[in-house]
Design an enzyme around this catalytic site. Structure first.
Site, mmCIF file in Angstrom:
data_model
loop_
_atom_site.group_PDB
_atom_site.id
_atom_site.type_symbol
_atom_site.label_atom_id
_atom_site.label_comp_id
_atom_site.label_asym_id
_atom_site.label_seq_id
_atom_site.Cartn_x
_atom_site.Cartn_y
_atom_site.Cartn_z
ATOM 1 N N ALA A 29 9.862 6.643 -7.762
ATOM 2 C CA ALA A 29 9.327 7.294 -8.977
ATOM 3 C C ALA A 29 7.819 7.068 -9.082
ATOM 4 O O ALA A 29 7.070 7.967 -9.472
ATOM 5 C CB ALA A 29 10.043 6.751 -10.209
ATOM 6 N N GLU A 30 7.365 5.875 -8.716
ATOM 7 C CA GLU A 30 5.914 5.590 -8.748
ATOM 8 C C GLU A 30 5.158 6.548 -7.834
ATOM 9 O O GLU A 30 4.061 7.003 -8.171
ATOM 10 C CB GLU A 30 5.639 4.151 -8.285
ATOM 11 C CG GLU A 30 6.171 3.087 -9.218
ATOM 12 C CD GLU A 30 5.865 1.685 -8.693
ATOM 13 O OE1 GLU A 30 4.735 1.431 -8.234
ATOM 14 O OE2 GLU A 30 6.771 0.823 -8.743
ATOM 15 N N HIS A 78 2.712 0.552 -13.283
ATOM 16 C CA HIS A 78 3.514 -0.649 -13.535
ATOM 17 C C HIS A 78 4.995 -0.295 -13.330
ATOM 18 O O HIS A 78 5.447 0.751 -13.813
ATOM 19 C CB HIS A 78 3.273 -1.135 -14.970
ATOM 20 C CG HIS A 78 4.036 -2.383 -15.290
ATOM 21 N ND1 HIS A 78 3.660 -3.625 -14.814
ATOM 22 C CD2 HIS A 78 5.173 -2.576 -16.005
ATOM 23 C CE1 HIS A 78 4.530 -4.532 -15.234
ATOM 24 N NE2 HIS A 78 5.455 -3.924 -15.952
ATOM 25 N N ARG A 129 -13.860 -15.401 -11.912
ATOM 26 C CA ARG A 129 -13.389 -14.051 -12.200
ATOM 27 C C ARG A 129 -14.576 -13.090 -12.375
ATOM 28 O O ARG A 129 -14.598 -11.998 -11.837
ATOM 29 C CB ARG A 129 -12.507 -14.033 -13.450
ATOM 30 C CG ARG A 129 -11.836 -12.670 -13.634
ATOM 31 C CD ARG A 129 -11.029 -12.565 -14.895
ATOM 32 N NE ARG A 129 -10.042 -13.600 -15.095
ATOM 33 C CZ ARG A 129 -8.873 -13.674 -14.485
ATOM 34 N NH1 ARG A 129 -8.546 -12.775 -13.589
ATOM 35 N NH2 ARG A 129 -8.037 -14.646 -14.751
ATOM 36 N N ASN A 149 -3.512 2.157 -13.974
ATOM 37 C CA ASN A 149 -2.612 1.242 -13.271
ATOM 38 C C ASN A 149 -1.217 1.837 -13.252
ATOM 39 O O ASN A 149 -0.842 2.572 -14.162
ATOM 40 C CB ASN A 149 -2.582 -0.103 -14.025
ATOM 41 C CG ASN A 149 -1.632 -1.114 -13.406
ATOM 42 O OD1 ASN A 149 -1.640 -1.326 -12.195
ATOM 43 N ND2 ASN A 149 -0.798 -1.743 -14.231
ATOM 44 N N GLY A 186 0.781 -1.241 0.000
ATOM 45 C CA GLY A 186 0.000 0.000 0.000
ATOM 46 C C GLY A 186 0.806 1.281 0.000
ATOM 47 O O GLY A 186 0.291 2.342 0.363
HETATM 48 C C1 GAR Z 1 4.357 -1.432 -7.056
HETATM 49 O O1 GAR Z 1 5.728 -1.500 -7.362
HETATM 50 C C2 GAR Z 1 3.532 -1.518 -8.320
HETATM 51 O O2 GAR Z 1 4.118 -0.890 -9.413
HETATM 52 C C3 GAR Z 1 3.493 -3.007 -8.526
HETATM 53 O O3 GAR Z 1 3.291 -3.535 -7.242
HETATM 54 C C4 GAR Z 1 3.897 -2.670 -6.297
HETATM 55 C C5 GAR Z 1 2.887 -2.330 -5.243
HETATM 56 O O4 GAR Z 1 3.466 -1.657 -4.181
HETATM 57 N N1 GAR Z 1 2.446 -3.375 -9.429
HETATM 58 C C6 GAR Z 1 2.591 -4.274 -10.392
HETATM 59 O O5 GAR Z 1 3.619 -4.914 -10.544
HETATM 60 C C7 GAR Z 1 1.383 -4.463 -11.278
HETATM 61 N N2 GAR Z 1 1.758 -5.133 -12.466
HETATM 62 P P1 GAR Z 1 2.583 -0.934 -3.088
HETATM 63 O O6 GAR Z 1 1.551 -1.964 -2.604
HETATM 64 O O7 GAR Z 1 3.545 -0.540 -2.014
HETATM 65 O O8 GAR Z 1 1.937 0.246 -3.734
#
Ligand code: GAR
Length: 207
Positions: free
Chosen positions: A180-181, A116, A68, A114, A13
């Protein structure tokens, strides 16, 4: 009325935290996180949501044992309760570990984004950071994109690049990309919330 955002999570999270922190500090305006839906119980993301006073729903995929379609319908129902539908709101996948079916994705087309951990279209799918280290690229990063039925293939909203250092392993690169995210995802949400994103085929134009 502020934009209602539903954030879908599965684990740590930290991206959710970055979004909530950005709202709290005015870096995202005109929007609120109305619900956090987690696909797993007992995860940190749910604690983060509660700490910020956000309503949470746990749809524990492991114990529900739904198809699903059934799972996605339940998810859409929970979002609808908060005013998030095919014509209103925004759904953000922030480390959500389930693949959503085409029905759900098409329903929320243009309102589902999303993050990535790679510069798409390189390194789609799982373990993107490990793929980047193993391939030997010198630059990687993150991508925020609209979600389409093909995994990690939707129109790109924004990307941030980070250097891959000679001594990086999956963990150290993941940490650099994650920072960066935490900038990219709130920026993309702010662009959406202020109506600046126009999708033109594969290209997203920021007005
Ligand atoms: C993040 O690095 C996100 O980019 C990745 O999961 C992590 C979640 O971290 N998502 C993917 O790989 C989707 N394909 P968080 O729970 O700390 O935000």
């Amino acid at each position: 009325m502020p934009l209602d955002i539903g954030v879908l999570v599965s684990g740590r999270g930290s991206n959710l935290e970055a979004i909530l922190d950005s709202i709290a500090h005015g870096r995202i305006t005109g929007a609120r996180v109305s619900v956090v839906v987690s696909s797993a119980s007992g995860v940190r993301a749910v604690d983060v949501a509660r700490r910020f006073g956000v309503d949470t729903v746990v749809l524990d995929a492991a114990s529900l044992r739904l198809s699903r379609q059934e799972y996605d319908d339940l998810l859409a129902e929970q979002l609808a309760r908060k005013g998030i539908s095919q014509s209103d709101g925004l759904v953000v996948l922030a480390g959500f570990d389930r693949i959503l079916g085409a029905g759900f994705v098409n329903k929320f087309a243009g309102r589902l984004i999303n993050v990535h951990p790679a510069l798409l279209p390189s390194f789609k799918g799982l373990h993107a950071q490990r793929q980047a280290v193993e391939y030997g690229v010198k630059v990687s990063g993150c991508t925020v994109h609209f979600v389409v039925a093909d995994v990690d293939a939707g129109p790109i909203i924004l990307q941030k690049a980070v250097e891959v250092k000679d001594d990086d392993d999956e963990e150290s690169l993941s940490e650099r990309i994650l920072r960066a995210e935490h900038e990219a995802l709130p920026q993309a949400i702010q662009m959406f919330a202020t109506g600046r994103l126009k999708v033109n085929g594969r290209r997203v134009v920021v007005a």
